[in-house]
Write a protein that holds these residues in place. Structure first.
Motif, mmCIF file in Angstrom:
data_model
loop_
_atom_site.group_PDB
_atom_site.id
_atom_site.type_symbol
_atom_site.label_atom_id
_atom_site.label_comp_id
_atom_site.label_asym_id
_atom_site.label_seq_id
_atom_site.Cartn_x
_atom_site.Cartn_y
_atom_site.Cartn_z
ATOM 1 N N ILE A 148 5.197 8.414 -16.346
ATOM 2 C CA ILE A 148 3.902 8.296 -15.967
ATOM 3 C C ILE A 148 3.428 6.740 -16.411
ATOM 4 O O ILE A 148 2.947 6.050 -15.553
ATOM 5 C CB ILE A 148 3.102 9.404 -16.272
ATOM 6 N N ARG A 149 3.546 6.596 -17.693
ATOM 7 C CA ARG A 149 3.114 5.320 -18.191
ATOM 8 C C ARG A 149 3.732 4.191 -17.590
ATOM 9 O O ARG A 149 3.039 3.181 -17.041
ATOM 10 C CB ARG A 149 3.121 5.268 -19.734
ATOM 11 N N LYS A 150 5.025 4.065 -17.395
ATOM 12 C CA LYS A 150 5.723 3.166 -16.673
ATOM 13 C C LYS A 150 5.267 3.034 -15.305
ATOM 14 O O LYS A 150 5.175 1.699 -14.791
ATOM 15 C CB LYS A 150 7.097 3.447 -16.923
ATOM 16 N N ASN A 151 5.091 4.000 -14.435
ATOM 17 C CA ASN A 151 4.692 3.970 -13.217
ATOM 18 C C ASN A 151 3.276 3.467 -13.085
ATOM 19 O O ASN A 151 3.157 2.573 -12.141
ATOM 20 C CB ASN A 151 4.786 5.289 -12.612
ATOM 21 N N ARG A 152 2.515 3.846 -13.973
ATOM 22 C CA ARG A 152 1.064 3.331 -13.968
ATOM 23 C C ARG A 152 0.989 1.777 -14.087
ATOM 24 O O ARG A 152 0.481 1.047 -13.745
ATOM 25 C CB ARG A 152 0.106 4.011 -14.878
ATOM 26 N N ARG A 153 1.806 1.241 -15.005
ATOM 27 C CA ARG A 153 1.974 -0.260 -15.517
ATOM 28 C C ARG A 153 2.488 -0.821 -14.160
ATOM 29 O O ARG A 153 2.177 -2.163 -13.809
ATOM 30 C CB ARG A 153 2.909 -0.528 -16.816
ATOM 31 N N LYS A 154 3.531 -0.295 -13.728
ATOM 32 C CA LYS A 154 4.096 -0.897 -12.388
ATOM 33 C C LYS A 154 2.946 -1.010 -11.160
ATOM 34 O O LYS A 154 2.898 -2.210 -10.866
ATOM 35 C CB LYS A 154 5.291 -0.325 -11.872
ATOM 36 N N THR A 155 2.231 -0.206 -10.922
ATOM 37 C CA THR A 155 1.277 0.026 -10.055
ATOM 38 C C THR A 155 0.236 -1.310 -10.616
ATOM 39 O O THR A 155 -0.329 -1.863 -9.405
ATOM 40 C CB THR A 155 0.628 1.350 -9.796
ATOM 41 N N ILE A 156 -0.233 -1.046 -11.590
ATOM 42 C CA ILE A 156 -1.195 -2.275 -12.102
ATOM 43 C C ILE A 156 -0.808 -3.520 -11.880
ATOM 44 O O ILE A 156 -1.482 -4.508 -11.473
ATOM 45 C CB ILE A 156 -1.809 -1.890 -13.698
ATOM 46 N N LYS A 157 0.641 -3.564 -12.195
ATOM 47 C CA LYS A 157 1.059 -5.126 -11.819
ATOM 48 C C LYS A 157 1.375 -5.462 -10.553
ATOM 49 O O LYS A 157 0.778 -6.513 -10.221
ATOM 50 C CB LYS A 157 2.485 -5.178 -12.633
ATOM 51 N N MET B 281 0.849 -1.167 0.001
ATOM 52 C CA MET B 281 -0.105 -0.059 0.107
ATOM 53 C C MET B 281 0.948 1.278 -0.019
ATOM 54 O O MET B 281 0.734 2.287 -0.706
ATOM 55 C CB MET B 281 -0.683 0.084 1.344
ATOM 56 N N VAL B 282 2.048 1.260 0.670
ATOM 57 C CA VAL B 282 2.776 2.326 0.762
ATOM 58 C C VAL B 282 3.508 2.591 -0.800
ATOM 59 O O VAL B 282 3.615 3.567 -1.037
ATOM 60 C CB VAL B 282 3.834 2.098 1.926
ATOM 61 N N GLY B 283 3.825 1.479 -1.354
ATOM 62 C CA GLY B 283 4.329 1.616 -2.673
ATOM 63 C C GLY B 283 3.464 2.223 -3.655
ATOM 64 O O GLY B 283 3.873 3.271 -4.553
ATOM 65 N N LEU C 176 -1.133 -8.711 -6.084
ATOM 66 C CA LEU C 176 -1.894 -8.740 -4.536
ATOM 67 C C LEU C 176 -3.254 -9.304 -5.114
ATOM 68 O O LEU C 176 -3.686 -10.063 -4.205
ATOM 69 C CB LEU C 176 -1.946 -7.478 -4.233
ATOM 70 N N LEU C 177 -3.931 -8.818 -5.932
ATOM 71 C CA LEU C 177 -5.307 -9.290 -6.037
ATOM 72 C C LEU C 177 -5.422 -10.947 -6.391
ATOM 73 O O LEU C 177 -6.204 -11.958 -6.039
ATOM 74 C CB LEU C 177 -5.867 -8.865 -7.097
ATOM 75 N N ILE C 178 -4.433 -11.394 -7.408
ATOM 76 C CA ILE C 178 -4.422 -12.959 -7.682
ATOM 77 C C ILE C 178 -3.983 -13.650 -6.324
ATOM 78 O O ILE C 178 -4.534 -14.678 -6.108
ATOM 79 C CB ILE C 178 -3.426 -13.064 -8.782
ATOM 80 N N PHE C 179 -2.969 -13.366 -5.611
ATOM 81 C CA PHE C 179 -2.586 -13.921 -4.236
ATOM 82 C C PHE C 179 -3.702 -13.962 -3.190
ATOM 83 O O PHE C 179 -3.957 -15.008 -2.909
ATOM 84 C CB PHE C 179 -1.309 -13.097 -3.615
ATOM 85 N N SER C 180 -4.533 -12.824 -3.312
ATOM 86 C CA SER C 180 -5.659 -13.008 -2.349
ATOM 87 C C SER C 180 -6.632 -13.918 -2.701
ATOM 88 O O SER C 180 -7.265 -14.487 -1.788
ATOM 89 C CB SER C 180 -6.066 -11.248 -2.149
ATOM 90 N N SER C 181 -7.044 -13.644 -4.058
ATOM 91 C CA SER C 181 -7.997 -14.788 -4.541
ATOM 92 C C SER C 181 -7.759 -16.106 -4.243
ATOM 93 O O SER C 181 -8.215 -17.053 -3.949
ATOM 94 C CB SER C 181 -8.253 -14.436 -5.908
ATOM 95 N N VAL C 182 -6.438 -16.516 -4.710
ATOM 96 C CA VAL C 182 -5.869 -17.599 -4.542
ATOM 97 C C VAL C 182 -5.819 -18.317 -2.831
ATOM 98 O O VAL C 182 -6.566 -19.111 -2.477
ATOM 99 C CB VAL C 182 -4.540 -18.160 -4.916
ATOM 100 N N PHE C 183 -5.533 -17.211 -2.002
ATOM 101 C CA PHE C 183 -5.651 -17.664 -0.561
ATOM 102 C C PHE C 183 -7.013 -17.738 -0.187
ATOM 103 O O PHE C 183 -7.190 -18.832 0.502
ATOM 104 C CB PHE C 183 -5.159 -16.540 0.080
#
Length: 190
Positions: free
Chosen positions: A80-89, A1-3, A94-101
């Protein structure tokens, strides 16, 4: 979240830098346009016009500064595009890990099927009126405090309306059974 917050702060800062670069670029373009209009109207000489265009300000000509700001804007947009791609990634991971858990947790609960009996339930007294032949009596069943993994103590209180013999059925699993006869004046264990 801090990232994510840091990334968003970086995007906001880059967008601010883009606004500043655009303002400076627009100012220089307007200055060049006014300079050209002044030359076209004959307000300034050709030599002054050429000299002003090619005059070095902080090591660059006006056209070089305009190119510099265009390049900076493109670079900031790329970041900005690079930063947004990194944030989405990162959020996707996190979403995939949470869903699997959650999936594994639910699957485990389905296969294990834990039983929570008597855990949070306080049984109320259950009164019932029974007629057996010529005798009518009232039976009240109550459960004592239950402890997980230990036998539960049940109490059946039977009130007869008149003296008679009564048969009560108890579960096969019942152990440690005691019967007390209570009359108006005393109690005796049978």
């Amino acid at each position: 979240m801090v990232g994510t917050r840091t990334a968003l702060a970086g995007v906001v800062e880059l967008e601010q830098q883009i606004r500043i670069a655009k303002q400076r670029k627009n100012y220089l373009e307007e200055y060049l346009q006014k300079l050209h209009q002044s030359y076209a109207k004959g307000k300034i000489s050709y030599s002054f016009y050429v000299e002003t265009i090619h005059l070095h300000r902080d090591g660059k000509t006006i056209e070089q500064w305009i190119k510099y700001y265009e390049n900076r804007i493109l670079e900031y947009q790329r970041l900005i595009r690079k930063n947004r791609r990194k944030t989405i990634k990162n959020n996707l991971v996190l979403l995939i890990f949470s869903s699997v858990f959650i999936f594994l947790l639910l699957t485990t609960l389905i296969y294990i099927q834990p039983e929570l009996t008597g855990f949070l339930v306080q049984e109320a007294e259950i009164p019932e009126v029974v007629t057996d032949g010529n005798a009518t009596f009232k039976v009240v069943t109550s459960q004592q405090q239950a402890v997980l993994g230990q036998p539960v103590k049940w109490i059946k209180t039977i009130s007869l309306s008149n003296s008679s013999t009564v048969k009560i059925r108890l579960p096969v699993e019942a152990t440690n059974i005691s019967v007390n006869k209570i009359t108006k004046s005393y109690s005796e264990e049978a």
